[in-house]
Design a protein around this motif. Sequence first.
Motif, PDB file in Angstrom:
ATOM      1  N   GLY A   9      14.015  14.556   3.215  1.00  0.00           N
ATOM      2  CA  GLY A   9      13.050  13.777   3.975  1.00  0.00           C
ATOM      3  C   GLY A   9      11.918  13.281   3.096  1.00  0.00           C
ATOM      4  N   TRP A  36      23.362  15.809  13.426  1.00  0.00           N
ATOM      5  CA  TRP A  36      21.939  15.558  13.158  1.00  0.00           C
ATOM      6  C   TRP A  36      21.229  15.145  14.435  1.00  0.00           C
ATOM      7  CZ3 TRP A  36      19.380  16.550   8.747  1.00  0.00           C
ATOM      8  CH2 TRP A  36      20.123  16.726   7.582  1.00  0.00           C
ATOM      9  N   ARG A  38      17.009  14.337  15.969  1.00  0.00           N
ATOM     10  CA  ARG A  38      15.644  14.039  15.556  1.00  0.00           C
ATOM     11  C   ARG A  38      14.708  14.174  16.756  1.00  0.00           C
ATOM     12  NH1 ARG A  38      15.950   7.505  14.288  1.00  0.00           N
ATOM     13  NH2 ARG A  38      16.035   6.777  16.475  1.00  0.00           N
ATOM     14  N   ARG A  45      14.116  15.898  21.795  1.00  0.00           N
ATOM     15  CA  ARG A  45      15.047  15.888  20.684  1.00  0.00           C
ATOM     16  C   ARG A  45      16.310  15.143  21.109  1.00  0.00           C
ATOM     17  NH1 ARG A  45      15.700  21.441  17.421  1.00  0.00           N
ATOM     18  NH2 ARG A  45      13.439  21.180  17.595  1.00  0.00           N
ATOM     19  N   ASP A  89      12.025   5.089  13.424  1.00  0.00           N
ATOM     20  CA  ASP A  89      12.876   6.191  12.960  1.00  0.00           C
ATOM     21  C   ASP A  89      12.042   7.408  12.526  1.00  0.00           C
ATOM     22  OD1 ASP A  89      14.924   3.733  11.354  1.00  0.00           O
ATOM     23  OD2 ASP A  89      15.367   4.805  13.223  1.00  0.00           O
ATOM     24  N   ALA A  91      10.336  10.685  12.542  1.00  0.00           N
ATOM     25  CA  ALA A  91      10.606  11.870  13.357  1.00  0.00           C
ATOM     26  C   ALA A  91      10.865  13.048  12.422  1.00  0.00           C
ATOM     27  CB  ALA A  91      11.831  11.651  14.246  1.00  0.00           C
ATOM     28  N   TYR A  93      13.746  15.451  11.507  1.00  0.00           N
ATOM     29  CA  TYR A  93      15.204  15.428  11.602  1.00  0.00           C
ATOM     30  C   TYR A  93      15.726  16.857  11.434  1.00  0.00           C
ATOM     31  CZ  TYR A  93      15.332  10.381  11.631  1.00  0.00           C
ATOM     32  OH  TYR A  93      15.167   9.063  11.992  1.00  0.00           O
ATOM     33  N   TYR A  94      16.591  17.247  12.373  1.00  0.00           N
ATOM     34  CA  TYR A  94      17.120  18.601  12.403  1.00  0.00           C
ATOM     35  C   TYR A  94      18.636  18.596  12.223  1.00  0.00           C
ATOM     36  CZ  TYR A  94      12.650  19.957  14.509  1.00  0.00           C
ATOM     37  OH  TYR A  94      11.312  20.181  14.759  1.00  0.00           O
ATOM     38  N   GLY A 108      14.114  21.692   9.981  1.00  0.00           N
ATOM     39  CA  GLY A 108      13.713  20.305  10.142  1.00  0.00           C
ATOM     40  C   GLY A 108      13.121  19.726   8.868  1.00  0.00           C
ATOM     41  N   GLN A 110      10.797  16.196   7.680  1.00  0.00           N
ATOM     42  CA  GLN A 110      10.031  15.064   8.198  1.00  0.00           C
ATOM     43  C   GLN A 110      10.453  13.770   7.522  1.00  0.00           C
ATOM     44  OE1 GLN A 110       7.401  14.950  10.634  1.00  0.00           O
ATOM     45  NE2 GLN A 110       7.686  12.730  10.362  1.00  0.00           N
TER      46      GLN A 110
END
Length: 115
Positions: A9, A36, A38, A45, A89, A91, A93-94, A108, A110
């Motif tokens: 990220g 994935w 976010r 989410r 976009d 967020a 992201y997980y 996560g 960023q």
Amino acid sequence: QVQLKESGGGLVQAGGSLRLSCAASGVTFSSNAIDWYRQAPGKQRQLVAGFTSTGSTKYADSVRGRFTISRDNADNTVYLQMNSLKPEDTAVYYCHGFRWPVNYWGQGTQVTVSS
């Protein structure tokens, strides 16, 4: 101990690209079990990209054509290539993995896209 660790990220200008990685350890996930998500501030989410049971890829409408999910089964790693990034976009992201009956989440990473 099962772990999912995201990396890649950062801050990027609109139109730029980033590549996220999700490295799984502690267990081997099946080939379609990692995807994935976010979460933007104040929003739920949402699923961004994943694999179907037949091995095809699936995407949220908002990212289709710009994001690509891929995997390296030998390394138990899943990637998310993000191109033509937009401010929306932005967020956290997980990485998410499912190995019945447990859902696993990474911490996560960023992603911030500036206009």
